[in-house]
Design a protein around this motif. Structure first.
Motif, PDB file in Angstrom:
ATOM      1  N   GLN A 194       6.509  11.486 -10.914  1.00 55.96           N
ATOM      2  CA  GLN A 194       6.895  10.089 -10.744  1.00 55.96           C
ATOM      3  C   GLN A 194       8.373   9.898 -10.368  1.00 55.96           C
ATOM      4  O   GLN A 194       8.674   9.108  -9.462  1.00 55.96           O
ATOM      5  N   PRO A 195       9.316  10.593 -11.009  1.00 60.13           N
ATOM      6  CA  PRO A 195      10.719  10.369 -10.647  1.00 60.13           C
ATOM      7  C   PRO A 195      11.029  10.711  -9.194  1.00 60.13           C
ATOM      8  O   PRO A 195      11.863  10.047  -8.560  1.00 60.13           O
ATOM      9  N   TYR A 196      10.340  11.714  -8.661  1.00 57.90           N
ATOM     10  CA  TYR A 196      10.612  12.138  -7.287  1.00 57.90           C
ATOM     11  C   TYR A 196      10.053  11.165  -6.255  1.00 57.90           C
ATOM     12  O   TYR A 196      10.499  11.135  -5.113  1.00 57.90           O
ATOM     13  N   ARG A 197       9.065  10.381  -6.655  1.00 57.20           N
ATOM     14  CA  ARG A 197       8.404   9.496  -5.700  1.00 57.20           C
ATOM     15  C   ARG A 197       8.803   8.036  -5.889  1.00 57.20           C
ATOM     16  O   ARG A 197       8.228   7.147  -5.264  1.00 57.20           O
ATOM     17  N   GLU A 198       9.789   7.786  -6.740  1.00 54.37           N
ATOM     18  CA  GLU A 198      10.171   6.403  -7.039  1.00 54.37           C
ATOM     19  C   GLU A 198      10.615   5.650  -5.794  1.00 54.37           C
ATOM     20  O   GLU A 198      10.391   4.436  -5.685  1.00 54.37           O
ATOM     21  N   SER A 199      11.237   6.334  -4.843  1.00 53.67           N
ATOM     22  CA  SER A 199      11.710   5.644  -3.641  1.00 53.67           C
ATOM     23  C   SER A 199      10.561   5.035  -2.841  1.00 53.67           C
ATOM     24  O   SER A 199      10.767   4.087  -2.080  1.00 53.67           O
ATOM     25  N   ALA A 200       9.330   5.552  -3.038  1.00 53.09           N
ATOM     26  CA  ALA A 200       8.167   5.022  -2.314  1.00 53.09           C
ATOM     27  C   ALA A 200       7.685   3.714  -2.930  1.00 53.09           C
ATOM     28  O   ALA A 200       7.120   2.874  -2.226  1.00 53.09           O
ATOM     29  N   TRP A 201       7.871   3.563  -4.243  1.00 51.86           N
ATOM     30  CA  TRP A 201       7.430   2.343  -4.902  1.00 51.86           C
ATOM     31  C   TRP A 201       8.365   1.986  -6.071  1.00 51.86           C
ATOM     32  O   TRP A 201       7.981   2.089  -7.240  1.00 51.86           O
ATOM     33  N   PRO A 202       9.589   1.522  -5.777  1.00 52.00           N
ATOM     34  CA  PRO A 202      10.544   1.188  -6.849  1.00 52.00           C
ATOM     35  C   PRO A 202      10.051   0.087  -7.781  1.00 52.00           C
ATOM     36  O   PRO A 202      10.310   0.133  -8.989  1.00 52.00           O
ATOM     37  N   ARG A 212       0.834  -1.190   0.000  1.00 49.84           N
ATOM     38  CA  ARG A 212       0.000   0.000   0.000  1.00 49.84           C
ATOM     39  C   ARG A 212       0.874   1.248   0.000  1.00 49.84           C
ATOM     40  O   ARG A 212       2.066   1.191   0.273  1.00 49.84           O
ATOM     41  N   SER A 213       0.240   2.370  -0.292  1.00 46.46           N
ATOM     42  CA  SER A 213       0.946   3.641  -0.299  1.00 46.46           C
ATOM     43  C   SER A 213       0.029   4.704   0.268  1.00 46.46           C
ATOM     44  O   SER A 213      -1.179   4.683   0.027  1.00 46.46           O
ATOM     45  N   ALA A 214       0.590   5.639   1.014  1.00 48.34           N
ATOM     46  CA  ALA A 214      -0.189   6.737   1.582  1.00 48.34           C
ATOM     47  C   ALA A 214       0.065   8.001   0.771  1.00 48.34           C
ATOM     48  O   ALA A 214       1.209   8.396   0.551  1.00 48.34           O
ATOM     49  N   THR A 215      -1.014   8.638   0.306  1.00 50.16           N
ATOM     50  CA  THR A 215      -0.880   9.848  -0.491  1.00 50.16           C
ATOM     51  C   THR A 215      -0.090  10.914   0.244  1.00 50.16           C
ATOM     52  O   THR A 215       0.745  11.608  -0.344  1.00 50.16           O
ATOM     53  N   ALA A 216      -0.341  11.055   1.543  1.00 53.32           N
ATOM     54  CA  ALA A 216       0.365  12.085   2.319  1.00 53.32           C
ATOM     55  C   ALA A 216       1.868  11.860   2.291  1.00 53.32           C
ATOM     56  O   ALA A 216       2.662  12.817   2.235  1.00 53.32           O
ATOM     57  N   VAL A 217       2.284  10.597   2.307  1.00 55.11           N
ATOM     58  CA  VAL A 217       3.709  10.282   2.279  1.00 55.11           C
ATOM     59  C   VAL A 217       4.304  10.587   0.910  1.00 55.11           C
ATOM     60  O   VAL A 217       5.354  11.238   0.797  1.00 55.11           O
ATOM     61  N   THR A 218       3.648  10.141  -0.147  1.00 51.54           N
ATOM     62  CA  THR A 218       4.203  10.345  -1.486  1.00 51.54           C
ATOM     63  C   THR A 218       4.191  11.814  -1.878  1.00 51.54           C
ATOM     64  O   THR A 218       5.090  12.278  -2.589  1.00 51.54           O
ATOM     65  N   ARG A 219       3.207  12.568  -1.433  1.00 54.54           N
ATOM     66  CA  ARG A 219       3.217  14.009  -1.713  1.00 54.54           C
ATOM     67  C   ARG A 219       4.377  14.691  -1.005  1.00 54.54           C
ATOM     68  O   ARG A 219       4.928  15.676  -1.495  1.00 54.54           O
ATOM     69  N   GLY A 220       4.745  14.168   0.137  1.00 52.74           N
ATOM     70  CA  GLY A 220       5.858  14.743   0.873  1.00 52.74           C
ATOM     71  C   GLY A 220       7.189  14.572   0.174  1.00 52.74           C
ATOM     72  O   GLY A 220       8.170  15.248   0.526  1.00 52.74           O
ATOM     73  N   LEU A 221       7.265  13.691  -0.813  1.00 50.59           N
ATOM     74  CA  LEU A 221       8.502  13.476  -1.558  1.00 50.59           C
ATOM     75  C   LEU A 221       8.666  14.463  -2.707  1.00 50.59           C
ATOM     76  O   LEU A 221       9.736  14.518  -3.322  1.00 50.59           O
ATOM     77  N   LEU A 222       7.635  15.226  -3.010  1.00 51.91           N
ATOM     78  CA  LEU A 222       7.703  16.157  -4.135  1.00 51.91           C
ATOM     79  C   LEU A 222       8.473  17.416  -3.755  1.00 51.91           C
ATOM     80  O   LEU A 222       8.305  17.948  -2.662  1.00 51.91           O
ATOM     81  N   PRO A 223       9.299  17.913  -4.658  1.00 55.24           N
ATOM     82  CA  PRO A 223      10.051  19.140  -4.366  1.00 55.24           C
ATOM     83  C   PRO A 223       9.149  20.375  -4.448  1.00 55.24           C
ATOM     84  O   PRO A 223       8.081  20.334  -5.060  1.00 55.24           O
ATOM     85  N   ASP A 224       9.592  21.455  -3.843  1.00 53.56           N
ATOM     86  CA  ASP A 224       8.831  22.702  -3.896  1.00 53.56           C
ATOM     87  C   ASP A 224       8.903  23.352  -5.274  1.00 53.56           C
ATOM     88  O   ASP A 224       7.990  24.076  -5.679  1.00 53.56           O
ATOM     89  N   THR A 225       9.985  23.110  -5.995  1.00 59.04           N
ATOM     90  CA  THR A 225      10.146  23.671  -7.338  1.00 59.04           C
ATOM     91  C   THR A 225      10.661  22.584  -8.276  1.00 59.04           C
ATOM     92  O   THR A 225      11.273  21.605  -7.841  1.00 59.04           O
ATOM     93  N   VAL A 226      10.389  22.756  -9.569  1.00 56.78           N
ATOM     94  CA  VAL A 226      10.904  21.841 -10.589  1.00 56.78           C
ATOM     95  C   VAL A 226      11.549  22.678 -11.686  1.00 56.78           C
ATOM     96  O   VAL A 226      11.232  23.862 -11.851  1.00 56.78           O
ATOM     97  N   PRO A 227      12.468  22.105 -12.452  1.00 57.15           N
ATOM     98  CA  PRO A 227      13.083  22.853 -13.549  1.00 57.15           C
ATOM     99  C   PRO A 227      12.051  23.329 -14.565  1.00 57.15           C
ATOM    100  O   PRO A 227      11.047  22.641 -14.817  1.00 57.15           O
ATOM    101  N   HIS A 228      12.292  24.495 -15.138  1.00 61.50           N
ATOM    102  CA  HIS A 228      11.364  25.051 -16.112  1.00 61.50           C
ATOM    103  C   HIS A 228      11.161  24.097 -17.283  1.00 61.50           C
ATOM    104  O   HIS A 228      10.036  23.953 -17.801  1.00 61.50           O
ATOM    105  N   THR A 229      12.214  23.425 -17.704  1.00 61.93           N
ATOM    106  CA  THR A 229      12.086  22.497 -18.828  1.00 61.93           C
ATOM    107  C   THR A 229      11.146  21.339 -18.497  1.00 61.93           C
ATOM    108  O   THR A 229      10.401  20.864 -19.356  1.00 61.93           O
ATOM    109  N   ASP A 230      11.179  20.875 -17.241  1.00 64.37           N
ATOM    110  CA  ASP A 230      10.282  19.785 -16.837  1.00 64.37           C
ATOM    111  C   ASP A 230       8.843  20.266 -16.748  1.00 64.37           C
ATOM    112  O   ASP A 230       7.900  19.528 -17.080  1.00 64.37           O
ATOM    113  N   ALA A 231       8.656  21.498 -16.299  1.00 67.52           N
ATOM    114  CA  ALA A 231       7.297  22.057 -16.241  1.00 67.52           C
ATOM    115  C   ALA A 231       6.721  22.191 -17.640  1.00 67.52           C
ATOM    116  O   ALA A 231       5.544  21.873 -17.879  1.00 67.52           O
TER     117      ALA A 231
END
Length: 293
Positions: free
Chosen positions: A225-233, A175-194
């Protein structure tokens, strides 16, 4: 709401994001929870079977109850008592919108018992609990939901998915908790990725509704997805294996389920799906249904 009044609510699961459509895209799937709500002369009783049978012990903290109470307050129709019977088929904490489905069920039950058709406020109530409307909008209206927020107001537009879509979900035991996986997201992302995400999200709308041949490109993601991979490799390994074989695939919602769109609904031969249960699920095109019980 009169003592003895009862409704039966059937609400679909959902998959969200579809790659780079983070908090913006949701699609309803033909896997359903059923909630029967009856007005009683006092108190609260909850019976739960299927998934999470012990959740009936949550009482007023149960998501169906919380959403029911919020919608009842909005409608100005509070029952003297409430009895719920929940038959859960949607896996919990797997990225298939079980929380949003419960919230939608509670809102729909309140509207049904009050004799009021579902409206735009129903989405705002359900989505307000989670802070995003992609799953709730899909479960409410069925089909593909394009969701957005303006301040604390939530909105959505429904579109019809292409009739050839044959989604397959690969559900792990973990299982996975949304609160946990959201916590893995950075506050900013590169402009190219956006910029990449914006283009792929726009492409996903066209791919899902009119050009399924574009789904492989449309479901690619750099935003979350790349930022949260550690939660579900294992989930990301399966996503990459599918995509390497030409099958459009992404993490479903907060994971760890994988959503895939193989041609004719058939996964490639030789694909290692150990630890995952593959299930073909049709797109639910109707959304939540409310009937007198």
């Amino acid at each position: 709401m009169r003592v003895g009044d009862a409704v039966r609510v059937t609400v679909p699961a959902s998959t969200a994001n579809l790659g780079s459509g983070f908090d913006a895209l949701g699609m309803a799937l033909a896997l359903h929870d059923v909630v029967e709500a009856r007005v009683t002369d006092g108190g609260l009783s909850i019976e739960v079977t299927g998934e999470a049978p012990d959740s009936g012990r949550h009482g007023e903290r149960h998501l169906v109850v919380k959403a029911f109470r919020a919608a009842s307050r909005h409608l100005g129709a509070t029952p003297p008592g409430l009895a719920l019977r929940c038959v859960n088929a949607i896996p919990h904490s797997r990225g298939l919108g079980s929380s949003a489905s419960a919230l939608v069920a509670g809102v729909a039950a309140a509207y049904g018992l009050a004799g009021v058709p579902l409206d735009e406020h129903a989405l705002r109530i359900a989505a307000g609990f989670e802070g995003h409307a992609d799953n709730a909008a899909a479960s409410l209206s069925g089909g593909l939901a394009l969701a957005w927020a303006e301040g604390e107001e939530f909105h959505a537009l429904r579109l019809d998915p292409h009739p050839d879509l044959r989604p397959v979900v690969l559900i792990p035991h973990e299982r996975s908790a949304t609160a946990v996986t959201r916590g893995l997201l950075p506050d900013t992302v590169p402009h190219t990725d956006a910029a990449f995400a914006a283009g792929r999200c726009a492409l996903a709308v066209q791919a899902v509704t009119a050009r399924p041949d574009l789904l492989l490109a449309a479901t690619d993601d750099r935003l979350h997805q790349p930022y949260r991979e550690s939660a579900w490799p294992a989930t990301m390994a399966l996503v990459r294996a599918l995509r390497a074989r030409g099958v459009a695939a992404a993490v479903s919602g907060a994971g760890p389920t994988v959503i895939a769109f193989p041609r004719a609904g058939e996964l490639p031969s030789g694909l290692d799906t150990a630890g995952f249960e593959a299930r073909e699920l049709a797109v639910d095109r109707d959304g939540v249904r409310v009937e007198q019980a």
